[in-house]
Each structure stands twice: as structure tokens, then as C-alpha cells.
Motif scaffolding. Structure first.
Motif, PDB file in Angstrom:
ATOM      1  N   GLY A 263       0.804  -1.210   0.000  1.00  0.00           N
ATOM      2  CA  GLY A 263       0.000   0.000   0.000  1.00  0.00           C
ATOM      3  C   GLY A 263       0.840   1.264   0.000  1.00  0.00           C
ATOM      4  N   ASP A 264       0.281   2.326  -0.550  1.00  0.00           N
ATOM      5  CA  ASP A 264       0.931   3.635  -0.503  1.00  0.00           C
ATOM      6  C   ASP A 264       1.005   4.069   0.964  1.00  0.00           C
ATOM      7  N   GLY A 265       2.190   4.444   1.417  1.00  0.00           N
ATOM      8  CA  GLY A 265       2.366   4.839   2.804  1.00  0.00           C
ATOM      9  C   GLY A 265       2.816   3.720   3.716  1.00  0.00           C
ATOM     10  N   ALA A 289       7.220   2.411   1.099  1.00  0.00           N
ATOM     11  CA  ALA A 289       6.834   1.892  -0.218  1.00  0.00           C
ATOM     12  C   ALA A 289       6.808   2.978  -1.276  1.00  0.00           C
ATOM     13  N   ASN A 290       6.424   4.192  -0.892  1.00  0.00           N
ATOM     14  CA  ASN A 290       6.303   5.261  -1.879  1.00  0.00           C
ATOM     15  C   ASN A 290       7.550   6.123  -1.993  1.00  0.00           C
ATOM     16  N   LEU A 476      17.877   7.300  -3.402  1.00  0.00           N
ATOM     17  CA  LEU A 476      17.908   6.147  -4.300  1.00  0.00           C
ATOM     18  C   LEU A 476      16.524   5.853  -4.857  1.00  0.00           C
ATOM     19  N   MET A 477      15.522   5.889  -4.005  1.00  0.00           N
ATOM     20  CA  MET A 477      14.171   5.566  -4.458  1.00  0.00           C
ATOM     21  C   MET A 477      13.638   6.628  -5.416  1.00  0.00           C
ATOM     22  N   ALA A 478      14.021   7.870  -5.219  1.00  0.00           N
ATOM     23  CA  ALA A 478      13.619   8.928  -6.150  1.00  0.00           C
ATOM     24  C   ALA A 478      14.216   8.680  -7.531  1.00  0.00           C
TER      25      ALA A 478
END
Length: 498
Positions: A263-265, A289-290, A476-478
Motif C-alpha cells: 500500500g501507498d504509505g 513503499a512510496n 535512491l528511491m527517487a
């Protein structure tokens, strides 16, 4: 496993055998080093699924692999303690094997492959061993209890062993102690496994999107470690917990098979490690996760990171692993106090073992050919502690140079543990009820690294290649989110390729 992977020399196993001989020659029991004393080990066998003929992918028995490096099933190996002469025994395969399974390798070809003195067939084992032991020699066989699994080791047996003098009381502890301390060659393999796994964790962080299934992220990890690292096996059942599942310590089993939709968040806790040439890794990354930590996620993540870094700064030879566990608890509780989740005096919190409410597992474990490697509670070392949390430590030893361990503090909000603590006046007085309620259903955070104890501290086997701070993870995730790597809303016909 290919030019892009690590080439492992057979001298790794020759050095291990020599280390074992040295220990046995110094043993107080004269049988261990008397003339004609021979170590006999039995390797693993192929197995099938229950009554069917579908085979599992073979995995070698780890003590046997440590000594010989043989990758095929159904073998035996012998080491003359006094001379070091090493003989391997392979199955004598029928001609039709070449039709179904491929060319039959000869004993001389195996001898060159595994760099031992001789390779003979198993049906010759009794005569060959009699020549090695003489009439009065002894076979040392492996029998002991694994203090993590509670299972007994595979003890060598063959038709005719009853005609030999056999001693199964000496070998286990000596081999296990050898396995506790890694050689340079073993560390090279463990570094490779850790760095392959670290790269796969980074790939998962880049490719995760809300709406994916946990198992899809597990699949990304497994693909990366096999495709790029030649790691056919995973070191254990991967844990891919998102949201509330991040508080299930051994999530991912058959009853909870990494099947939730992310889930988002959500906070995600992914504990995954690949295995290379039977040597394991064990790494946990926790992240949103987001790609953006909430304020509450930052609080818990930074509390665990502070505990991890405090332990890393304190690790060195001569330090008690139990004290490292205690340091992790104290550091984490201090951060939770600063955030207003607990309140009161830290010393008093430690007296009532409040840390175990948030981290019920041990700080870490020995790592090597088994993910929970052997030697944790060998005779002559400290026994298992009794307090909650501490009793889950897989070793209570004093650290020594060459030991490889995981450092894996965590903070989880597990309903039944919180309820027990709130019902316990000794612990409840330190809990801030509103804050505890706010974090119910949060899940948890764990940060796990593989380290080797060095002469003056420790080395992170991943080479520091895993993003660990909030800022590093978000960066990194960005970067990963700039790539269109996965679209969860694909239509069924697109998924099927129509």
C-alpha cells in the motif's frame, strides 16, 4: 558460475582441512591424533518430493562442503589426521546415466577438479579406509546437535562400518569451532554473496511501487541475485513484509507467502539474502513503499539505525555479544524516549527489560555456510541467557577476530507484546499510551548488516553499498521512480502477452 562471478579456489577447502587437522592434533584425547585416525564425512543425498520423482535442487551438507567443496550428491570424504591424505568417494554411476544426466565424470577428472590425493568409488570405501586406518585405527564421525535447529548432524555410515572402531564424540565441536572463524578465502566468498545481495536490495528499492505484490518484489531480488550473481539458492525463505506484515518476524512462510498488496504509505521490511557456493548472506532493508518517510516512520527508522551504529562502533575482539544486545536495547529506548513513545529513567527501563517489548529477537547471529551458522553454544562457551529477547540470541560468545555475524536490531509494534506490557505494571509505567495506540498496525523496522570482526573493530561485508540513512534511501528511491519499471494496472491480456 561465470566470468561475471567469483572464482573460488579449491585451496579454500585444503586450508580448512589443515585447520581441522591442527585442532585434532592438539586435542587432549589421544584418539584424535593417534596413528590410523581418519576423519570420515558423508555428503548430502538427492531427495524427491514425498512419494513423487520430482527432485529438489540439490544442496550440499555444509560440514561436508566446508571440508571438500564437492557439489554433487551421494559422496563421502576421508582425511588422514596425521598425514593429511585426502580421499573422496563418488558413486559408481550406471551407463544409462550418460543418456539422462550427461557425461559420466571419471575419478581422475574429479581428483583434478577437487584437488585431493585420490578419488575412489563408494563400493571401494571399506577396503580403502582399512588401508588408511590399519587394524587399530579409528574413524572419527560427525555427530552433534545444532543449537539453532535442534537437529542432529548427518553422521557417516556405510555397509561394513561395523568392522571399524568409530568415535563420534570428538569431531563435531572441533569442526564447528573451525567454522566459527573464517579464513581469508571464505571471507572473499561471503563478501561476494553480501555484495550481490546488497545490489539486489537496491534494485528492489528502485523498482517498488504501491500496488505491487510482495512476492513480485521477492522475484526481483531472486532474479537479480541469480542473473547477475550466479546465486542459484537463497540463503533462507525471503521475508517481504509490508505494512502490518513488517511486524511478523519470520513472515514469508507457506501460511503467509509474501502475498499482500503493497500500500501507498506502507513501511516495508525486506529480509532477503542470496547464497553463493553454499556461503550465505543475510541482509534486511526497511524503507517506505512510496519512497518518502512519514514523520513516524523516520522516528522508528532512526531509532533502529542509532542502535545499529552504536553496536558497529563498539564491536571488536573481547566484547560480549550479550552486552552488544544490551547496548542495542538501550540505544533504541533512548531514541523512543526522545520521541515521546516511552518515558522515564533508562536504567529503570533496562531493569524491567522493556527493550524486549519492541525487539523480541536477538541482535544477530553467526553467519557462514548456514545462515544461522554453527558454534553458537558449543561446550565451554557462555550458555544461553534466560530473559526475554536475550534468550533469542543465537550465541552469547565473546567476539573474536574472524567471526562473521549479522547486526540486526529492530523495533516492532506487535499487538500481543504491547498488550502484555500494558498489563504488566512494571513495564506499563514506561509506555506512553496515546503514542503506543498511534503505532498499532505500524509494522516494524529492522536494519541488518553482515560483518566480520577484525583485529581492531569490524568490516561491513557489503562494503557500505546499502543506503542506510533516511536521506540516502529517499535519494535512491527517487532515482528509481524516474524509470517506468512497473505498471501494476496492466490489463490481463497485456500480462499474458496477447
Amino acid at each position: 558460475m561465470g566470468e561475471h562471478t567469483l572464482r573460488v579456489p579449491m585451496t579454500l577447502h585444503a586450508e580448512n582441512r589443515e585447520r581441522l587437522r591442527t585442532r585434532l592434533q592438539a586435542h587432549s584425547n589421544a584418539v584424535a591424533h593417534a596413528p590410523g585416525t581418519v576423519v570420515l564425512l558423508q555428503g548430502g543425498d538427492d531427495t524427491t518430493r514425498y512419494s513423487a520423482d520430482a527432485e529438489h535442487v540439490f544442496h550440499q551438507e555444509t560440514y561436508f562442503h566446508w571440508a571438500f567443496g564437492v557439489l554433487e550428491p551421494g559422496w563421502y570424504g576421508a582425511i588422514d589426521v596425521n598425514t593429511g591424505r585426502t580421499v573422496l568417494f563418488c558413486p559408481r554411476l550406471p551407463e544409462e546415466y550418460a543418456t539422462w544426466m550427461g557425461n559420466i565424470v571419471t575419478p581422475d577428472q574429479y581428483r583434478a577438479r577437487y584437488q585431493v590425493d585420490e578419488v575412489r568409488y563408494i563400493d571401494e570405501i571399506s577396503d580403502v579406509l582399512r588401508g588408511m586406518t590399519g587394524e587399530n585405527g579409528t574413524l572419527l564421525t560427525l555427530r552433534g546437535i545444532n543449537t539453532d535447529s535442534g537437529k542432529t548432524t548427518l553422521e557417516a555410515g556405510f555397509d561394513g562400518i561395523g568392522r571399524f572402531q568409530v568415535n563420534n564424540a570428538i569431531l563435531h565441536d572441533e569442526m564447528a569451532e573451525c567454522r566459527v572463524h573464517k579464513t581469508k578465502a571464505e571471507l572473499d566468498v561471503l563478501r561476494f554473496a553480501a555484495r550481490v545481495s546488497a545490489a539486489a536490495h537496491r534494485a528492489v528499492m528502485c523498482k517498488i511501487r504501491p500496488g505491487m505484490k510482495e512476492y513480485q518484489l521477492e522475484a526481483i531480488f531472486q532474479h537479480h541475485t541469480y542473473y547477475h550473481g550466479g546465486c542459484r539458492h537463497q540463503a533462507y525463505t525471503n521475508i517481504c513484509g509490508s505494512g502490518c506484515n513488517a511486524a511478523i518476524l519470520h513472515y514469508g512462510h507457506a501460511g503467509a507467502p509474501n502475498a499482500r498488496t503493497v500500500g501507498d504509505g506502507d513501511i516495508c521490511l525486506f529480509d532477503m539474502g542470496a547464497e553463493y557456493y553454499c556461503y550465505t548472506s543475510d541482509i534486511t532493508c526497511s524503507f517506505p513503499a512510496n519512497g518518502k518517510f512519514t514523520s513516524d516512520q523516520k522516528i522508528i527508522y532512526n531509532a533502529v539505525l542509532a542502535a545499529s551504529r552504536a553496536v558497529m562502533a563498539a564491536v571488536r575482539p573481547g566484547v560480549s555479544w550479550v552486552e552488544m544486545h544490551r547496548l542495542a536495547y538501550r540505544t533504541m529506548l533512548a531514541a523512543l524516549k526522545e520521541a515521546g513513545i516511552v518515558t522515564g529513567d533508562l536504567d529503570d527501563m533496562m531493569k524491567v527489560n522493556l527493550g524486549a517489548v519492541f525487539q523480541p529477537h536477538g541482535l544477530g547471529h553467526l553467519l557462514g555456510l548456514d545462515v544461522h551458522d554453527v558454534g553458537g553454544y558449543l561446550e565451554g562457551n557462555p550458555s544461553r541467557p534466560l530473559r526475554a529477547g536475550f534468550r533469542s540470541l543465537r550465541t552469547a560468545r565473546t567476539l573474536e577476530e574472524g567471526m562473521v555475524l549479522t547486526i540486526e536490531p529492530g523495533c516492532y509494534f506487535i499487538d500481543h507484546l504491547l498488550n502484555q506490557a500494558l498489563a504488566n505494571p512494571e513495564q506499563a509505567r514506561f509506555l506512553v499510551p496515546n503514542a503506543i495506540e498511534r503505532f498499532r498496525g505500524f509494522g516494524g523496522v529492522r536494519i541488518e548488516d553482515d560483518i566480520v570482526v577484525t583485529a581492531d573493530g569490524m568490516e561491513d561485508l557489503s562494503g557500505g553499498t546499502i543506503p542506510r540513512t533516511v536521506e540516502e534511501i529517499e535519494s535512491l528511491m527517487a532515482e528509481g521512480q524516474q524509470e517506468d519499471v512497473f505498471v501494476p494496472q496492466l490489463h490481463a491480456e497485456q500480462k499474458l502477452g496477447h
